[in-house]
Scaffold this motif. Structure first.
Motif, PDB file in Angstrom:
ATOM      1  N   VAL A 325       0.925  -1.343   0.075  1.00  0.00           N
ATOM      2  CA  VAL A 325      -0.092   0.064  -0.066  1.00  0.00           C
ATOM      3  C   VAL A 325       0.942   1.048  -0.065  1.00  0.00           C
ATOM      4  CG1 VAL A 325      -1.770   1.330   1.347  1.00  0.00           C
ATOM      5  CG2 VAL A 325      -2.051  -1.291   1.067  1.00  0.00           C
ATOM      6  N   LEU A 326       1.982   1.278   0.933  1.00  0.00           N
ATOM      7  CA  LEU A 326       2.816   2.466   0.942  1.00  0.00           C
ATOM      8  C   LEU A 326       3.396   2.572  -0.579  1.00  0.00           C
ATOM      9  CD1 LEU A 326       4.427   4.588   2.367  1.00  0.00           C
ATOM     10  CD2 LEU A 326       6.139   2.897   2.936  1.00  0.00           C
ATOM     11  N   ALA A 327       3.823   1.739  -1.307  1.00  0.00           N
ATOM     12  CA  ALA A 327       4.302   1.772  -2.500  1.00  0.00           C
ATOM     13  C   ALA A 327       3.351   2.091  -3.482  1.00  0.00           C
ATOM     14  CB  ALA A 327       5.355   0.478  -2.811  1.00  0.00           C
ATOM     15  N   MET A 328       2.196   1.820  -3.381  1.00  0.00           N
ATOM     16  CA  MET A 328       1.037   2.007  -4.124  1.00  0.00           C
ATOM     17  C   MET A 328       0.992   0.963  -5.390  1.00  0.00           C
ATOM     18  SD  MET A 328       0.941   6.072  -4.742  1.00  0.00           S
ATOM     19  CE  MET A 328       2.458   6.277  -5.244  1.00  0.00           C
ATOM     20  N   GLY A 329       1.493  -0.242  -4.809  1.00  0.00           N
ATOM     21  CA  GLY A 329       1.465  -1.567  -5.751  1.00  0.00           C
ATOM     22  C   GLY A 329       2.432  -2.489  -5.288  1.00  0.00           C
ATOM     23  N   CYS A 330       2.251  -3.761  -5.950  1.00  0.00           N
ATOM     24  CA  CYS A 330       2.984  -4.902  -5.324  1.00  0.00           C
ATOM     25  C   CYS A 330       3.761  -5.257  -6.721  1.00  0.00           C
ATOM     26  CB  CYS A 330       2.110  -6.078  -4.844  1.00  0.00           C
ATOM     27  SG  CYS A 330       0.823  -6.312  -6.062  1.00  0.00           S
ATOM     28  N   SER A 331       4.271  -6.695  -6.431  1.00  0.00           N
ATOM     29  CA  SER A 331       5.256  -7.349  -7.482  1.00  0.00           C
ATOM     30  C   SER A 331       4.125  -7.383  -8.800  1.00  0.00           C
ATOM     31  CB  SER A 331       5.846  -8.422  -7.202  1.00  0.00           C
ATOM     32  OG  SER A 331       4.792  -9.247  -6.590  1.00  0.00           O
ATOM     33  N   VAL A 332       2.916  -7.565  -8.780  1.00  0.00           N
ATOM     34  CA  VAL A 332       2.095  -7.603  -9.595  1.00  0.00           C
ATOM     35  C   VAL A 332       1.589  -6.195 -10.053  1.00  0.00           C
ATOM     36  CG1 VAL A 332      -0.248  -8.608 -10.510  1.00  0.00           C
ATOM     37  CG2 VAL A 332       1.206 -10.118  -9.065  1.00  0.00           C
ATOM     38  N   GLY A 333       1.205  -5.455  -8.969  1.00  0.00           N
ATOM     39  CA  GLY A 333       0.534  -4.299  -9.118  1.00  0.00           C
ATOM     40  C   GLY A 333       1.393  -3.212 -10.196  1.00  0.00           C
ATOM     41  N   HIS A 334       2.784  -3.298  -9.777  1.00  0.00           N
ATOM     42  CA  HIS A 334       3.702  -2.431 -10.287  1.00  0.00           C
ATOM     43  C   HIS A 334       4.376  -3.145 -11.445  1.00  0.00           C
ATOM     44  CE1 HIS A 334       3.553   1.315  -8.440  1.00  0.00           C
ATOM     45  NE2 HIS A 334       3.735   0.906  -7.387  1.00  0.00           N
ATOM     46  N   GLY A 335       4.836  -4.489 -10.957  1.00  0.00           N
ATOM     47  CA  GLY A 335       5.498  -5.384 -12.015  1.00  0.00           C
ATOM     48  C   GLY A 335       4.926  -5.597 -13.162  1.00  0.00           C
ATOM     49  N   LEU A 336       3.674  -5.711 -13.212  1.00  0.00           N
ATOM     50  CA  LEU A 336       3.118  -6.251 -14.512  1.00  0.00           C
ATOM     51  C   LEU A 336       1.937  -4.906 -14.902  1.00  0.00           C
ATOM     52  CD1 LEU A 336       2.191  -9.874 -13.790  1.00  0.00           C
ATOM     53  CD2 LEU A 336       3.970  -9.048 -15.221  1.00  0.00           C
ATOM     54  N   SER A 337       1.010  -4.624 -14.028  1.00  0.00           N
ATOM     55  CA  SER A 337      -0.065  -3.753 -14.463  1.00  0.00           C
ATOM     56  C   SER A 337       0.532  -2.288 -14.626  1.00  0.00           C
ATOM     57  CB  SER A 337      -1.134  -3.612 -13.582  1.00  0.00           C
ATOM     58  OG  SER A 337      -1.708  -4.948 -13.270  1.00  0.00           O
ATOM     59  N   GLY A 338       1.490  -2.048 -13.505  1.00  0.00           N
ATOM     60  CA  GLY A 338       1.963  -0.575 -13.727  1.00  0.00           C
ATOM     61  C   GLY A 338       3.026  -0.419 -14.659  1.00  0.00           C
ATOM     62  N   VAL A 339       3.883  -1.204 -15.007  1.00  0.00           N
ATOM     63  CA  VAL A 339       5.005  -1.014 -15.838  1.00  0.00           C
ATOM     64  C   VAL A 339       4.200  -0.946 -17.421  1.00  0.00           C
ATOM     65  CG1 VAL A 339       6.969  -1.922 -14.622  1.00  0.00           C
ATOM     66  CG2 VAL A 339       5.537  -3.656 -16.108  1.00  0.00           C
ATOM     67  N   ALA A 340       3.077  -1.560 -17.246  1.00  0.00           N
ATOM     68  CA  ALA A 340       2.521  -1.712 -18.780  1.00  0.00           C
ATOM     69  C   ALA A 340       2.013  -0.157 -19.183  1.00  0.00           C
ATOM     70  CB  ALA A 340       1.080  -2.506 -18.495  1.00  0.00           C
ATOM     71  N   THR A 341       1.767   0.882 -18.199  1.00  0.00           N
ATOM     72  CA  THR A 341       1.487   2.032 -18.595  1.00  0.00           C
ATOM     73  C   THR A 341       2.934   3.032 -18.795  1.00  0.00           C
ATOM     74  OG1 THR A 341       1.757   2.988 -16.194  1.00  0.00           O
ATOM     75  CG2 THR A 341      -0.282   1.645 -16.863  1.00  0.00           C
ATOM     76  N   LEU A 342       3.796   2.335 -18.502  1.00  0.00           N
ATOM     77  CA  LEU A 342       5.265   2.982 -18.678  1.00  0.00           C
ATOM     78  C   LEU A 342       5.543   3.845 -17.811  1.00  0.00           C
ATOM     79  CD1 LEU A 342       5.772   3.171 -22.584  1.00  0.00           C
ATOM     80  CD2 LEU A 342       6.227   1.385 -21.223  1.00  0.00           C
ATOM     81  N   ALA A 343       4.905   4.013 -16.417  1.00  0.00           N
ATOM     82  CA  ALA A 343       5.103   4.810 -15.563  1.00  0.00           C
ATOM     83  C   ALA A 343       6.248   4.477 -14.824  1.00  0.00           C
ATOM     84  CB  ALA A 343       4.053   4.570 -14.382  1.00  0.00           C
ATOM     85  N   LEU A 344       6.962   5.697 -14.649  1.00  0.00           N
ATOM     86  CA  LEU A 344       8.386   5.808 -14.027  1.00  0.00           C
ATOM     87  C   LEU A 344       8.526   5.241 -12.714  1.00  0.00           C
ATOM     88  CD1 LEU A 344      11.550   6.372 -14.207  1.00  0.00           C
ATOM     89  CD2 LEU A 344      10.935   8.635 -13.632  1.00  0.00           C
ATOM     90  N   GLY A 345       7.387   5.593 -11.971  1.00  0.00           N
ATOM     91  CA  GLY A 345       7.248   4.920 -10.566  1.00  0.00           C
ATOM     92  C   GLY A 345       7.177   3.504 -10.502  1.00  0.00           C
ATOM     93  N   SER A 346       6.592   2.967 -11.261  1.00  0.00           N
ATOM     94  CA  SER A 346       6.638   1.603 -11.565  1.00  0.00           C
ATOM     95  C   SER A 346       7.819   0.925 -11.837  1.00  0.00           C
ATOM     96  CB  SER A 346       5.394   1.053 -12.349  1.00  0.00           C
ATOM     97  OG  SER A 346       4.172   1.353 -12.133  1.00  0.00           O
ATOM     98  N   PHE A 347       8.722   1.413 -12.493  1.00  0.00           N
ATOM     99  CA  PHE A 347       9.981   0.825 -12.743  1.00  0.00           C
ATOM    100  C   PHE A 347      10.556   1.024 -11.478  1.00  0.00           C
ATOM    101  CE2 PHE A 347       8.344   1.528 -17.036  1.00  0.00           C
ATOM    102  CZ  PHE A 347       8.884   0.297 -17.711  1.00  0.00           C
ATOM    103  N   VAL A 348      10.668   2.226 -11.034  1.00  0.00           N
ATOM    104  CA  VAL A 348      11.378   2.403  -9.634  1.00  0.00           C
ATOM    105  C   VAL A 348      10.937   1.591  -8.705  1.00  0.00           C
ATOM    106  CG1 VAL A 348      11.949   4.339  -7.895  1.00  0.00           C
ATOM    107  CG2 VAL A 348      11.949   5.052 -10.224  1.00  0.00           C
ATOM    108  N   ALA A 349       9.728   1.427  -8.302  1.00  0.00           N
ATOM    109  CA  ALA A 349       9.161   0.269  -7.492  1.00  0.00           C
ATOM    110  C   ALA A 349       9.484  -0.837  -7.423  1.00  0.00           C
ATOM    111  CB  ALA A 349       7.679   0.590  -7.422  1.00  0.00           C
TER     112      ALA A 349
END
Length: 373
Positions: A325-349
Motif C-alpha cells: 500500500v505504501l508503494a501503491m502497488g505490489c510485484s503484480v501491481g507495479h511489476g505487471l500492471s504498472g509497468v504496462a502504463t510505462l510509469a516511471l514510478g512503477s519501474f522504480v518500485a
C-alpha cells in the motif's frame, strides 16, 4: 443497492473469468516474482524469473497497442500509475519493505492466494494478515495520521511533463507525439524484455512461454475491460444508482488494495456495492488455483513448518500488506500492471522490490532452514 443490474453482473463474470484463468496459470507454472529470484540466486535456475519478465514484456506491448488503438486511456488508471506526483519515497521505501516481506512470507499476495487455493492453510493465514494490514492502511486513519506526514515531502510534482509516463517525461506535456511515443516505447521495452527472456534455454519451453503470454495478455485485457467502452457504460450506469459499486475505472490486476477491499466487503457482505474488481480478482485467482491443483493432482493440505516459521511468515505478511500500500502497488501491481502504463514510478518500485527481495534471500539462511515459493 438491492439488485445488481445485468450490466454489472456481466462485468463481474468477465472479471472473474480473467482472474480464474490467472489462478489456473499461476498454479500450473508456479508463477512468482520472488520465487523466480530465489531460484536464480540459490539454484541458478531462471525459468520462473524469465517467465515473469516475459509476461511483463507481453503486458507492456499489448497494453500500449490497445491504448494506441484508443481502446482505453491508461492515464486514467486506478491506482493512478501515471500521476504527475512522483512519490519517489513511497516507491523506494514501500517497495523495499514489500520485497523483503515477500521473502519472509514465502510469496507475494498473488502467490499466497494461489497456494491457498491448492490447500495451504499457512497461505490462508498469511493472506488474512496481508489483507488486514492493507485494510488498516487504506480504510482507517492510520496512513493519513502516521505515515503520510513522513512521506508526503518525498514527492516531486512533474510540472513540465504533466505525467510520469516515459513518453511525457521525454517530450513534455502537450506534445503532439505522446501517443506515438508511448506505442514505440512500449514495443521497444517489451521486445527488449522478451529478447532477454528468449536468450535463456530455460524459458524456451512450452509452459514458461505460454504462461508468460497468457499472463501478459490478461493484464492488457483487464485494462480493456475496465477502461474501454464497456467500462464507460458501467460508469454511466452507476451515475443513476443509489448505491453505485465503488472502485470503478480503468484498472488491471494488483493485490495490494484489493486485499483491503476483501476485508471491507466481509465486514458488510450484504452491501453488494462493495464488490470491486480487486475483490473478484482475489476470489477468482484462489478458485482458479484450486481447480488447477485438483486437475494436476497437486492439491495438498499443508501448514507451517514450525512455530518459528509461523512468526517469521506472519511478520513478512505484515510487511507485504504495509509495503504494497505504501508503494501503491505490489510485484503484480507495479511489476505487471504498472509497468504496462510505462510509469516511471512503477519501474522504480520494481527495482526497489527486487532490492528488498535480494537482501531477504541473501540473509534468509540465517533464519529459515526450509524455504520455497
Amino acid at each position: 443497492m438491492n439488485e445488481i443490474p445485468n450490466l454489472f453482473i456481466n462485468y463481474y463474470v468477465l472479471a472473474f473469468a480473467l482472474a480464474f484463468i490467472l489462478g489456473l496459470v499461476g498454479q500450473r507454472s508456479s508463477f512468482c516474482a520472488v520465487g523466480g529470484l530465489r531460484d536464480r540466486i540459490t539454484l541458478g535456475n531462471g525459468t520462473r524469473l524469465w517467465t515473469f519478465i516475459a509476461a511483463m514484456g507481453v503486458g507492456i506491448i499489448a497494453s500500449g497497442s490497445l491504448e494506441w488503438l484508443n481502446v482505453m486511456n491508461l492515464s486514467d488508471s486506478r491506482p493512478p500509475y501515471r500521476t504527475a506526483d512522483f512519490a519517489w519515497g513511497r516507491y523506494i521505501v514501500g517497495g523495499f519493505i514489500f520485497g523483503l516481506g515477500m521473502v519472509l512470507a514465502t510469496g507475494c499476495g498473488m502467490r499466497n492466494t494461489v497456494k491457498m487455493g491448492q490447500g495451504s492453510y499457512k497461505s490462508l493465514w498469511l493472506v488474512a494478515v496481508m489483507s488486514v494490514m492493507a485494510y488498516i492502511m487504506t480504510r482507517t486513519s492510520f496512513y493519513g495520521e502516521w505515515i503520510m506526514p513522513i512521506f508526503a515531502p518525498l514527492t516531486v510534482h512533474l510540472d513540465y511533463a504533466g505525467s510520469q509516463d516515459l513518453a511525457s517525461l521525454i517530450f513534455g506535456a502537450g506534445s503532439q507525439h505522446i501517443d506515438l511515443a508511448l506505442l514505440v516505447l512500449s514495443w521497444m521495452i517489451g521486445l527488449s524484455l522478451l529478447y532477454f527472456a528468449f536468450r535463456n534455454p530455460e524459458f524456451r519451453r512450452p509452459t514458461p512461454m505460454i504462461s508468460a503470454l497468457i499472463v501478459g495478455a490478461i493484464i492488457a485485457t483487464a485494462y480493456a475491460l475496465t477502461g474501454g467502452q464497456f467500462g464507460a457504460q458501467l460508469i454511466d450506469e452507476a451515475a443513476f444508482m443509489e448505491s453505485p459499486p465503488i472502485g470503478l475505472g480503468t484498472q488491471s490486476f494488483t493485490f495490494a488494495a484489493p486485499m483491503g477491499d476483501t476485508v471491507n466487503y466481509l465486514m458488510s457482505p450484504a452491501n453488494v456495492s462493495l464488490i470491486t474488481f480487486g475483490l473478484i480478482a482475489v476470489i477468482g485467482v484462489a478458485l482458479g488455483s484450486f481447480v488447477s491443483s485438483l486437475l494436476n493432482r497437486q492439491f495438498k493440505v499443508s501448514g507451517f513448518d514450525s512455530a518459528k516459521d509461523g512468526v517469521i511468515s506472519s511478520v513478512g505478511a505484515l510487511f507485504v500488506g504495509f509495503g504494497a500500500v505504501l508503494a501503491m502497488g505490489c510485484s503484480v501491481g507495479h511489476g505487471l500492471s504498472g509497468v504496462a502504463t510505462l510509469a516511471l514510478g512503477s519501474f522504480v518500485a520494481v527495482a526497489s522490490i527486487t532490492a528488498g527481495a535480494v537482501v531477504g534471500i541473501k540473509f534468509e539462511p540465517m533464519w529459515r532452514k526450509t524455504k520455497g515459493c
